[in-house]
Motif scaffolding. Structure first.
Motif, PDB file in Angstrom:
ATOM      1  N   ARG A 128      -7.814  -2.880  -5.345  1.00 19.50           N
ATOM      2  CA  ARG A 128      -8.565  -2.057  -4.387  1.00 19.50           C
ATOM      3  C   ARG A 128      -8.357  -0.577  -4.662  1.00 19.50           C
ATOM      4  N   ILE A 158       0.845  -1.204   0.000  1.00 21.92           N
ATOM      5  CA  ILE A 158       0.000   0.000   0.000  1.00 21.92           C
ATOM      6  C   ILE A 158       0.879   1.253   0.000  1.00 21.92           C
ATOM      7  N   ARG A 159       1.863   1.260   0.902  1.00 23.27           N
ATOM      8  CA  ARG A 159       2.743   2.438   0.985  1.00 23.27           C
ATOM      9  C   ARG A 159       3.643   2.540  -0.257  1.00 23.27           C
ATOM     10  N   ASN A 206     -11.677  -3.779   5.807  1.00 20.18           N
ATOM     11  CA  ASN A 206     -10.769  -3.345   4.749  1.00 20.18           C
ATOM     12  C   ASN A 206     -10.111  -4.618   4.235  1.00 20.18           C
ATOM     13  N   TYR A 248     -12.991   1.827  11.068  1.00 16.19           N
ATOM     14  CA  TYR A 248     -13.993   2.428  10.157  1.00 16.19           C
ATOM     15  C   TYR A 248     -15.395   2.436  10.775  1.00 16.19           C
ATOM     16  N   TYR A 283     -13.414   1.716   0.700  1.00 14.72           N
ATOM     17  CA  TYR A 283     -12.700   1.036  -0.388  1.00 14.72           C
ATOM     18  C   TYR A 283     -13.664   0.350  -1.338  1.00 14.72           C
ATOM     19  N   LYS A 320      -9.293   7.864  10.657  1.00 16.60           N
ATOM     20  CA  LYS A 320     -10.289   7.834   9.583  1.00 16.60           C
ATOM     21  C   LYS A 320     -11.513   8.664   9.955  1.00 16.60           C
ATOM     22  N   TYR A 345      -6.558  -6.959   5.969  1.00 13.44           N
ATOM     23  CA  TYR A 345      -5.732  -5.743   5.848  1.00 13.44           C
ATOM     24  C   TYR A 345      -4.259  -6.159   5.924  1.00 13.44           C
ATOM     25  N   ALA A 398      -4.739   4.542  -3.923  1.00 12.08           N
ATOM     26  CA  ALA A 398      -4.165   3.334  -3.320  1.00 12.08           C
ATOM     27  C   ALA A 398      -4.269   3.409  -1.793  1.00 12.08           C
ATOM     28  N   GLN A 399      -3.474   4.285  -1.194  1.00 13.20           N
ATOM     29  CA  GLN A 399      -3.443   4.336   0.278  1.00 13.20           C
ATOM     30  C   GLN A 399      -4.673   5.088   0.801  1.00 13.20           C
ATOM     31  N   GLY A 400      -5.315   4.501   1.797  1.00 17.10           N
ATOM     32  CA  GLY A 400      -6.567   5.064   2.308  1.00 17.10           C
ATOM     33  C   GLY A 400      -6.347   6.250   3.228  1.00 17.10           C
TER      34      GLY A 400
HETATM   35  N1  GLN Z   1      -5.497   1.730   6.206  1.00 15.80           N
HETATM   36  C1  GLN Z   1      -5.113   2.448   5.022  1.00 15.80           C
HETATM   37  C2  GLN Z   1      -5.147   1.545   3.799  1.00 15.80           C
HETATM   38  O1  GLN Z   1      -5.509   0.407   3.898  1.00 15.80           O
HETATM   39  C3  GLN Z   1      -3.764   3.081   5.184  1.00 15.80           C
HETATM   40  C4  GLN Z   1      -2.717   2.128   5.513  1.00 15.80           C
HETATM   41  C5  GLN Z   1      -1.482   2.756   5.990  1.00 15.80           C
HETATM   42  O2  GLN Z   1      -0.646   3.037   5.167  1.00 15.80           O
HETATM   43  N2  GLN Z   1      -1.346   2.960   7.260  1.00 15.80           N
HETATM   44  O3  GLN Z   1      -4.828   1.995   2.740  1.00 15.80           O
END
Ligand code: GLN
Length: 400
Positions: free
Chosen positions: A379, A36-37, A189, A220, A336, A251, A141, A52-54
């Motif tokens: 996603r 994700i990062r 998620n 969430y 998402y 969030k 997740y 991408a990143q939430g």
């Molecule tokens: N929870 C968020 C996601 O799923 C951010 C994840 C994060 O980088 N801490 O995208």
């Protein structure tokens, strides 16, 4: 090594870092960096829209900004109490009593952490012994995989049914004498699933029967749609002293970078969590903890409005993705859209890269939510301004 110890006789040959790495395996070698990062870094590199990143690209409520500035002006610059500022724990206790129907003593049962990420890691380190089994519904997740590796847990992944509900037989089969904990994320998620009272009762019964702890990630909890209701597993009878409820300000109040979350659990579990938390971090950022007290003073209408806003964003992205050829359903909660990309004929990672580089939109490859599989999924987050989502949809439609 430059110097041999006195009396050692010969100087041992110099070791390159490579030699050290090959002879000294590390737990860090057992998992990859966060996909994700990584997608965020890729989005920045290609100037792509980051779905991408939430995290939101819109501001947090002004009340929080004001309170954070005031905290700094008031010189709240030094450590808070390791397990969290007293006024924040007290405000959390009130909020959780009202919204989650659970009672926690702020003195002994609440730990303020550096985000829910640290709350999860500290909780796992506090209760897991190497080899203990932890039941994790799949898809999950991304963090829970490395969390298991770091804590020495042996994860037992249990697939959710096609509609993302709990497959009771699979859950029963996943429990054993070694089961120490389960990890449940609701609203979920990446699927958006909100587990029902019936599903939660079934899970509670299994935890009680097998003397397992439930770690629930409820980050969430306020982002729910279509009349769905979030229920905390810890509020079910018999779960009071075997649930660690994890939450966060990230969030709900659009402050993901503040890194303020919390773990709620009975005093026995909390005393262990607090010790791990203390030596991992000393504490969460003190001025921002002060500002989070202001967050908890927002009126009830704030939470209603948040869900309404996200519902509109959900519809924008849903329509755009459908138009662009992605197969997806509207999620029940969280922010998402978990899509099926089979019709595009590319695997998730190749397709995600293609989208960033050619369409200018970043999403997360589905395989990062599975221990094996997920290559037909992608996603997207809709925690963005309406105009960001509209532009992303315009770019995606050009794909077809
Ligand atoms: N929870 C968020 C996601 O799923 C951010 C994840 C994060 O980088 N801490 O995208």
């Amino acid at each position: 090594m430059k110097h041999a110890p006195a009396g050692a006789g010969t100087i041992p040959p110099a070791q390159s870092p490579g030699a050290f790495f090959s002879t000294h395996p590390s737990r860090a070698d057992t998992f990859t960096e966060s996909v994700i990062r990584e997608m965020t870094r890729l989005a920045l590199k290609h100037d792509a829209i980051n779905l991408a990143q939430g995290f939101p690209d819109f501001p947090c409520p002004p009340e929080l900004k004001l309170a954070a500035c005031e905290a700094l002006n008031d010189d709240i610059n030094q450590y808070a109490i390791t397990w969290g500022a007293k006024d924040l724990r007290e405000a959390l206790s009130q909020r959780v009593k009202k919204f989650n129907a659970m009672q926690f003593d702020p003195e002994t049962e609440i730990t303020v952490t550096c985000g829910s990420t640290e709350a999860m890691m500290a909780s796992m380190l506090a209760i897991i012994q190497p080899g203990d089994e932890v039941v994790v519904p799949e898809p999950f997740y991304e963090n829970y995989g490395p969390d298991a590796q770091i804590s020495g847990a042996s994860p037992k992944f249990v697939p959710l049914a096609d509609d993302f509900s709990i497959d009771e037989e699979a859950w029963k089969a996943a429990f054993s004498k070694k089961t120490r904990a389960i990890i449940l994320n609701t609203p979920n998620n990446p699927t958006g699933k909100i587990f029902t009272k019936k599903e939660l009762s079934f899970i509670a019964d299994l935890c009680i029967e097998h003397n397992a702890v439930a770690i629930t990630d409820e980050i969430y909890e306020h982002i729910v749609y279509d009349g769905h209701r979030h229920i905390s597993l810890g509020s079910l009878p018999g779960m009071e002293d075997r649930t660690i409820t994890i939450g966060s300000f990230s969030k709900t109040y659009s402050v993901t970078g503040w890194r303020v979350g919390y773990a709620l659990a009975d005093a026995a579990l909390t005393s262990r969590i607090r010790k791990i938390h203390d030596f991992l971090t000393v504490g969460a950022p003190a001025p921002l903890q002060r500002a989070c007290v202001a967050a908890l003073q927002l009126p009830e209408s704030y939470y209603k409005e948040l869900a309404v806003e996200y519902d509109r964003k959900r519809q924008i992205l849903y329509k755009g993705l459908k138009k662009a050829g992605f197969a997806c359903d509207l999620p029940e909660g969280a922010y998402y859209m978990f899509t099926d990309i089979s019709s595009f004929g590319m695997s998730d990672t190749a397709f995600a890269r293609h989208l960033v580089e050619t369409a200018g939109v970043a999403a997360v490859p589905g395989s990062s939510f599975y221990h094996t599989g997920g290559e037909t999924k992608l996603r997207f987050t809709f925690s963005k301004k309406d105009e960001t989502l509209t532009e992303a949809c315009r770019r995606l439609e050009r794909l077809t």
